[in-house]
Design a protein around this motif. Sequence first.
Motif, PDB file in Angstrom:
ATOM      1  N   ILE A 248       0.839  -1.193   0.000  1.00 38.29           N
ATOM      2  CA  ILE A 248       0.000   0.000   0.000  1.00 38.29           C
ATOM      3  C   ILE A 248       0.874   1.243   0.000  1.00 38.29           C
ATOM      4  N   GLY A 249       0.479   2.244  -0.779  1.00 39.90           N
ATOM      5  CA  GLY A 249       1.227   3.500  -0.805  1.00 39.90           C
ATOM      6  C   GLY A 249       0.764   4.378  -1.957  1.00 39.90           C
ATOM      7  N   THR A 250       1.433   5.492  -2.147  1.00 37.57           N
ATOM      8  CA  THR A 250       1.102   6.426  -3.218  1.00 37.57           C
ATOM      9  C   THR A 250       1.195   5.739  -4.577  1.00 37.57           C
ATOM     10  N   GLY A 251       0.150   5.867  -5.368  1.00 37.32           N
ATOM     11  CA  GLY A 251       0.125   5.253  -6.693  1.00 37.32           C
ATOM     12  C   GLY A 251      -0.365   3.825  -6.708  1.00 37.32           C
ATOM     13  N   GLN A 252      -0.644   3.243  -5.535  1.00 37.06           N
ATOM     14  CA  GLN A 252      -1.121   1.858  -5.458  1.00 37.06           C
ATOM     15  C   GLN A 252      -2.648   1.836  -5.402  1.00 37.06           C
ATOM     16  N   THR A 253      -3.245   0.769  -5.922  1.00 34.15           N
ATOM     17  CA  THR A 253      -4.685   0.569  -5.792  1.00 34.15           C
ATOM     18  C   THR A 253      -5.029  -0.212  -4.529  1.00 34.15           C
ATOM     19  N   THR A 254      -4.084  -0.973  -4.007  1.00 31.02           N
ATOM     20  CA  THR A 254      -4.315  -1.824  -2.844  1.00 31.02           C
ATOM     21  C   THR A 254      -4.630  -0.996  -1.606  1.00 31.02           C
ATOM     22  N   ASP A 255      -5.587  -1.488  -0.792  1.00 25.20           N
ATOM     23  CA  ASP A 255      -5.854  -0.893   0.506  1.00 25.20           C
ATOM     24  C   ASP A 255      -5.936  -2.002   1.557  1.00 25.20           C
ATOM     25  N   ALA A 287     -15.899 -10.928  -3.791  1.00 27.43           N
ATOM     26  CA  ALA A 287     -14.799 -10.610  -2.881  1.00 27.43           C
ATOM     27  C   ALA A 287     -14.100  -9.340  -3.375  1.00 27.43           C
ATOM     28  N   TYR A 288     -13.995  -8.369  -2.520  1.00 27.51           N
ATOM     29  CA  TYR A 288     -13.360  -7.110  -2.898  1.00 27.51           C
ATOM     30  C   TYR A 288     -11.872  -7.338  -3.166  1.00 27.51           C
ATOM     31  N   TYR A 289     -11.426  -6.893  -4.346  1.00 28.39           N
ATOM     32  CA  TYR A 289     -10.033  -7.090  -4.752  1.00 28.39           C
ATOM     33  C   TYR A 289      -9.537  -5.855  -5.476  1.00 28.39           C
ATOM     34  N   GLN A 290      -8.240  -5.763  -5.606  1.00 32.78           N
ATOM     35  CA  GLN A 290      -7.603  -4.766  -6.460  1.00 32.78           C
ATOM     36  C   GLN A 290      -6.437  -5.447  -7.172  1.00 32.78           C
ATOM     37  N   VAL A 291      -6.245  -5.091  -8.431  1.00 27.58           N
ATOM     38  CA  VAL A 291      -5.061  -5.525  -9.178  1.00 27.58           C
ATOM     39  C   VAL A 291      -4.020  -4.434  -9.040  1.00 27.58           C
ATOM     40  N   ASP A 292      -2.780  -4.815  -8.769  1.00 33.25           N
ATOM     41  CA  ASP A 292      -1.773  -3.811  -8.474  1.00 33.25           C
ATOM     42  C   ASP A 292      -0.408  -4.224  -8.994  1.00 33.25           C
ATOM     43  N   ILE A 293       0.492  -3.264  -8.990  1.00 34.23           N
ATOM     44  CA  ILE A 293       1.898  -3.462  -9.352  1.00 34.23           C
ATOM     45  C   ILE A 293       2.745  -3.018  -8.169  1.00 34.23           C
ATOM     46  N   SER A 323       4.423  -1.648   4.947  1.00 32.80           N
ATOM     47  CA  SER A 323       5.177  -2.902   4.874  1.00 32.80           C
ATOM     48  C   SER A 323       6.610  -2.725   5.350  1.00 32.80           C
ATOM     49  N   HIS A 324       7.100  -3.758   6.053  1.00 32.53           N
ATOM     50  CA  HIS A 324       8.445  -3.769   6.636  1.00 32.53           C
ATOM     51  C   HIS A 324       8.634  -2.661   7.662  1.00 32.53           C
ATOM     52  N   SER A 325       7.517  -2.211   8.235  1.00 29.82           N
ATOM     53  CA  SER A 325       7.577  -1.200   9.280  1.00 29.82           C
ATOM     54  C   SER A 325       6.480  -1.534  10.287  1.00 29.82           C
ATOM     55  N   HIS A 326       5.627  -0.577  10.638  1.00 29.08           N
ATOM     56  CA  HIS A 326       4.559  -0.811  11.614  1.00 29.08           C
ATOM     57  C   HIS A 326       3.306  -1.234  10.847  1.00 29.08           C
ATOM     58  N   GLU A 327       3.175  -2.507  10.578  1.00 32.76           N
ATOM     59  CA  GLU A 327       2.201  -3.025   9.622  1.00 32.76           C
ATOM     60  C   GLU A 327       0.791  -3.086  10.214  1.00 32.76           C
ATOM     61  N   ARG A 328      -0.201  -2.971   9.311  1.00 32.45           N
ATOM     62  CA  ARG A 328      -1.599  -3.065   9.709  1.00 32.45           C
ATOM     63  C   ARG A 328      -2.432  -3.580   8.550  1.00 32.45           C
ATOM     64  N   THR A 329      -3.409  -4.411   8.862  1.00 27.18           N
ATOM     65  CA  THR A 329      -4.408  -4.840   7.883  1.00 27.18           C
ATOM     66  C   THR A 329      -5.759  -4.864   8.578  1.00 27.18           C
ATOM     67  N   HIS A 330      -6.789  -5.301   7.845  1.00 27.31           N
ATOM     68  CA  HIS A 330      -8.148  -5.320   8.390  1.00 27.31           C
ATOM     69  C   HIS A 330      -8.735  -6.712   8.187  1.00 27.31           C
TER      70      HIS A 330
END
Length: 349
Positions: A248-255, A287-293, A323-330
Motif C-alpha cells: 500500500i502506498g502512493t500510486g497503489q490501488t491496494t488498501d 470478494a473485494y479485490y484490487q489488481v496492483d503493481i 510494509s516492513h515497518s509498523h504493519e496493519r491490515t483489516h
Amino acid sequence: MAGVKQKVNVDHMIELIEKLVNIPSPSGNTEKVIQFVADYLKELEIPYYLNRKGGLIATLKGQNEQEHRMLTAHVDTLGAMVKEIKSNGRLKLTLIGGFRMNAVEGEYCEIETSTGKMYTGTILHTKASVHVYRDKDERTEDNMEVRIDEVVRSADDVRKLGISVGDFVSFAPRFEQTPAGFIKSRHLDDKASVAILLSLLKTLKEENTTLPYTTHILISNNEEIGYGGNSNITPETFEYLAVDMGAIGTGQTTDEYCASICAKDSSGPYHPRLRKKLVQLAEQEDAYYQVDIYPYYGSDASAAIRSGHDIVHGLIGPGIDASHSHERTHRDSLLNTGAILYAYMLSEA
C-alpha cells in the motif's frame, strides 16, 4: 461454490496470526515457528515433510494426481544478527531482510544466544538522549545499537552472558486487534498469509473436501532473503501461487480491506492467465479485490521462476499498510483473500 465467504473463519485466522507473530522467526532462525505449523498439521492429520532448508511442505491429494498445484506463504520475517559487541556493552547489528533502520528505532527486541537463552533489549540511536545530543544523523547500522536489559558495562560483561557475534535478534511484534477490525503487528508480512492458508486447510479437512488437483502448501522460511520457495516443486506442478502481502502506498490501488492481486513486481509480470483467473474468482465470490503493481517487491513465486521451474506463477495476498515497518491490515482483507483462495483451490484449471 456459492457462499464461499461463509466458509472463511476470520476469527480463527486472527487467532493464528497472534500466535505466529509472537514466535520469533527472522530468516535463518525459523525452527520454532515451523514446529508450530507442524504441530497444527499433525492435529489435522494432514501429511507434511520438512525440506533440507527447513521449510515445510503439506500435501492434500486431489482427484487429479497427475497435475499438481502449489500455494506458498512464508513464515520467516525481518530481523537482525549481532555484528559486533561494543566496548560499552551494547550491540551493533547487521540486518536480515530489506528494511530501514528508522523502522525499528525504539523497538523492543530479543537476543537469542547459540544455546537458546533469551535476553531482551531496545534498539536505539547511539545519540538517543535529546538532553545530551543535537541529533541530525541518518539512521544506519553504524549509528544504531541494542541496549541490553542486563548489567553490562563492557564487551566482556556481554560475552559472559553467552551473547556472541552471529546471535539472532528479533523485533517485538506488538500484536493488537482493534474494535474497528484492524490487526496491527509487525510481521504480518507474511504471517497473515500463513494464517489464512492454515485456516483454510482446517476447513477443507473438517469438511472432508477432495480438491480437483493434488495441492501442496509450502510454508517457506527464507523468502525475505530471496530463496524460500525456489525448490521442492514437483514436476507435476502446473500452477504456483504465492500468497504474500499486498503493498500500500502512493500510486497503489491496494488498501487494507482488499485482496491484492499482483500483475507485476520487480521480477516482471506474473502470468496473465492465472491473474485473470483470480480476478474471475474474486468477482464470482463477490470478494473485494484490487489488481496492483509492486515496484520494489519479489515473491517466492518469482524466486521459483528464476530457478528455472516450468510453471504458471501468480501472487495474491491481503493488503497490508506500512510494509516492513509498523504493519496493519483489516479483517475484511483476510476475509476477501481467504474467499478467493478457497475458490481457487476448488476450481478447475
